[in-house]
Design a protein around this motif. Sequence first.
Motif, mmCIF file in Angstrom:
data_model
loop_
_atom_site.group_PDB
_atom_site.id
_atom_site.type_symbol
_atom_site.label_atom_id
_atom_site.label_comp_id
_atom_site.label_asym_id
_atom_site.label_seq_id
_atom_site.Cartn_x
_atom_site.Cartn_y
_atom_site.Cartn_z
ATOM 1 N N GLU A 117 -1.284 -11.047 -0.113
ATOM 2 C CA GLU A 117 -0.271 -10.460 -0.977
ATOM 3 C C GLU A 117 -0.326 -8.936 -0.936
ATOM 4 N N LEU A 118 -1.528 -8.375 -0.999
ATOM 5 C CA LEU A 118 -1.661 -6.926 -0.959
ATOM 6 C C LEU A 118 -1.166 -6.361 0.371
ATOM 7 N N ALA A 119 -1.473 -7.047 1.471
ATOM 8 C CA ALA A 119 -1.032 -6.574 2.787
ATOM 9 C C ALA A 119 0.492 -6.580 2.881
ATOM 10 N N ALA A 120 1.102 -7.612 2.316
ATOM 11 C CA ALA A 120 2.568 -7.661 2.322
ATOM 12 C C ALA A 120 3.153 -6.532 1.473
ATOM 13 N N GLN A 121 2.542 -6.276 0.325
ATOM 14 C CA GLN A 121 2.995 -5.175 -0.520
ATOM 15 C C GLN A 121 2.803 -3.833 0.169
ATOM 16 N N ARG A 122 1.677 -3.703 0.875
ATOM 17 C CA ARG A 122 1.420 -2.437 1.574
ATOM 18 C C ARG A 122 2.430 -2.234 2.694
ATOM 19 N N ALA A 123 2.773 -3.294 3.408
ATOM 20 C CA ALA A 123 3.747 -3.188 4.495
ATOM 21 C C ALA A 123 5.118 -2.780 3.970
ATOM 22 N N ARG A 124 5.424 -3.190 2.725
ATOM 23 C CA ARG A 124 6.708 -2.839 2.115
ATOM 24 C C ARG A 124 6.640 -1.491 1.394
ATOM 25 N N GLU A 125 5.496 -0.820 1.483
ATOM 26 C CA GLU A 125 5.281 0.481 0.838
ATOM 27 C C GLU A 125 5.367 0.399 -0.688
ATOM 28 N N GLU A 126 5.027 -0.767 -1.232
ATOM 29 C CA GLU A 126 5.044 -0.942 -2.686
ATOM 30 C C GLU A 126 3.746 -0.468 -3.332
ATOM 31 N N ILE A 127 2.669 -0.437 -2.544
ATOM 32 C CA ILE A 127 1.379 0.034 -3.023
ATOM 33 C C ILE A 127 0.768 0.939 -1.957
ATOM 34 N N GLY A 128 -0.295 1.637 -2.329
ATOM 35 C CA GLY A 128 -1.026 2.445 -1.363
ATOM 36 C C GLY A 128 -2.155 1.649 -0.725
ATOM 37 N N ASP A 129 -3.000 2.331 0.008
ATOM 38 C CA ASP A 129 -4.131 1.683 0.660
ATOM 39 C C ASP A 129 -5.154 1.223 -0.378
ATOM 40 N N THR A 150 -1.230 -6.801 10.866
ATOM 41 C CA THR A 150 0.129 -7.318 10.875
ATOM 42 C C THR A 150 1.057 -6.267 10.278
ATOM 43 N N ARG A 151 2.106 -5.946 10.998
ATOM 44 C CA ARG A 151 3.080 -4.918 10.556
ATOM 45 C C ARG A 151 2.355 -3.601 10.269
ATOM 46 N N GLY A 152 1.306 -3.337 11.052
ATOM 47 C CA GLY A 152 0.581 -2.081 10.932
ATOM 48 C C GLY A 152 -0.427 -2.032 9.810
ATOM 49 N N VAL A 153 -0.625 -3.158 9.104
ATOM 50 C CA VAL A 153 -1.525 -3.199 7.952
ATOM 51 C C VAL A 153 -2.728 -4.083 8.263
ATOM 52 N N THR A 154 -3.917 -3.592 7.922
ATOM 53 C CA THR A 154 -5.147 -4.308 8.228
ATOM 54 C C THR A 154 -5.482 -5.350 7.165
ATOM 55 N N MET A 155 -6.173 -6.406 7.605
ATOM 56 C CA MET A 155 -6.738 -7.419 6.716
ATOM 57 C C MET A 155 -8.125 -7.783 7.211
ATOM 58 N N HIS A 156 -8.832 -8.591 6.405
ATOM 59 C CA HIS A 156 -10.215 -8.968 6.694
ATOM 60 C C HIS A 156 -11.052 -7.681 6.806
ATOM 61 N N GLY A 157 -12.171 -7.697 7.506
ATOM 62 C CA GLY A 157 -12.957 -6.472 7.539
ATOM 63 C C GLY A 157 -14.383 -6.671 7.979
ATOM 64 N N LEU A 158 -15.349 -6.273 7.127
ATOM 65 C CA LEU A 158 -16.740 -6.236 7.546
ATOM 66 C C LEU A 158 -17.649 -6.889 6.516
ATOM 67 N N ALA A 159 -18.778 -7.371 7.003
ATOM 68 C CA ALA A 159 -19.762 -8.033 6.149
ATOM 69 C C ALA A 159 -21.150 -7.536 6.527
ATOM 70 N N LEU A 160 -21.879 -7.022 5.537
ATOM 71 C CA LEU A 160 -23.223 -6.491 5.746
ATOM 72 C C LEU A 160 -24.226 -7.392 5.046
ATOM 73 N N ASN A 161 -25.167 -7.933 5.803
ATOM 74 C CA ASN A 161 -26.203 -8.779 5.230
ATOM 75 C C ASN A 161 -27.220 -7.914 4.489
ATOM 76 N N CYS A 162 -27.318 -8.091 3.194
ATOM 77 C CA CYS A 162 -28.227 -7.282 2.362
ATOM 78 C C CYS A 162 -29.480 -8.065 1.995
ATOM 79 N N ASN A 163 -29.363 -8.985 1.034
ATOM 80 C CA ASN A 163 -30.520 -9.795 0.655
ATOM 81 C C ASN A 163 -30.159 -11.272 0.584
ATOM 82 N N ASN A 164 -29.193 -11.675 1.395
ATOM 83 C CA ASN A 164 -28.758 -13.067 1.441
ATOM 84 C C ASN A 164 -29.744 -13.941 2.209
ATOM 85 N N THR A 165 -29.653 -15.246 1.979
ATOM 86 C CA THR A 165 -30.418 -16.198 2.760
ATOM 87 C C THR A 165 -29.847 -16.278 4.173
#
Length: 262
Positions: free
Chosen positions: A41-53, A166-181
């Motif tokens: 939903e946020l990515a779609a809003q960002r693509a429509r310039e309804e919200i910022g990054d 998609t439409r120039g807007v990023t989704m997903h990202g990065l995951a850093l293992n901190c103290n997980n099993t």
Amino acid sequence: MTAPREPFFPAHKSIRASKEPIEVRCLGTIDYQQAFDMQTELAAQRAREEIGDVVLVLEHPNVYTAGKRTQPEDRPTNGLPVIDVNRGGRITWHGEGQLVIYPIIRLAEPVDVVDYVRRLEEALIQTVRQAGISTAGRIDGRSGVWVPGTNGGQHRKVAALGIRITRGVTMHGLALNCNNTLEFYEHIIPCGIDDAGVTTMSQELRREVSTEDMTQPLVTEVRRALAGELVVADHTFDIAPDPTKGLKRKSRGTSAGSSTDE
């Protein structure tokens, strides 16, 4: 993934389309599907310039997610369900103790997927090194951040990336293992890589490193990397086969756009 060309933007320039500050939302622990729906939903809003990054900072309850190049043999042997998603890459695990950041960013034209991934990696590398893992870097042919093996030991992955644009807007990202099993990684072939290991910040530093400890440093470096304040450098210490090369993408869970792998 080695860049096949020079980036479209000079290293000191922002890769973002906007000059406005990035909004950071810390969501705590949130169900994966709920977070995915929020991203969509946020990515779609960002693509429509309804919200910022926007950058979402969170953790997930235990869950396996399968990217578009996941193979049958990658899937878990412990009977736990898998969510098929539209990012690049193969299968991975998310859970508490792992810091996850989803940037919902409109990229400047022309969109440079490789440069975007490299900037996220640079943010991770600098964060991990500043915390004390001074040898962390890249393996040519594989995305993510790695700790080199010593005395014949396997290289170990401490952070993963998987994105979609998609439409120039990023989704997903990065995951850093901190103290997980690391238990849940034992039942899959993480990111399709069976010749290397997985690690955490806590395991490498031999002290407790929480997601709270790493949140502000990583958010700061992500902002700097996207703004061009953090120059991408060559931190490659080895080369290895790309675990997604030559594999067909799954037909489900996809939509128009570009993706890259974990």
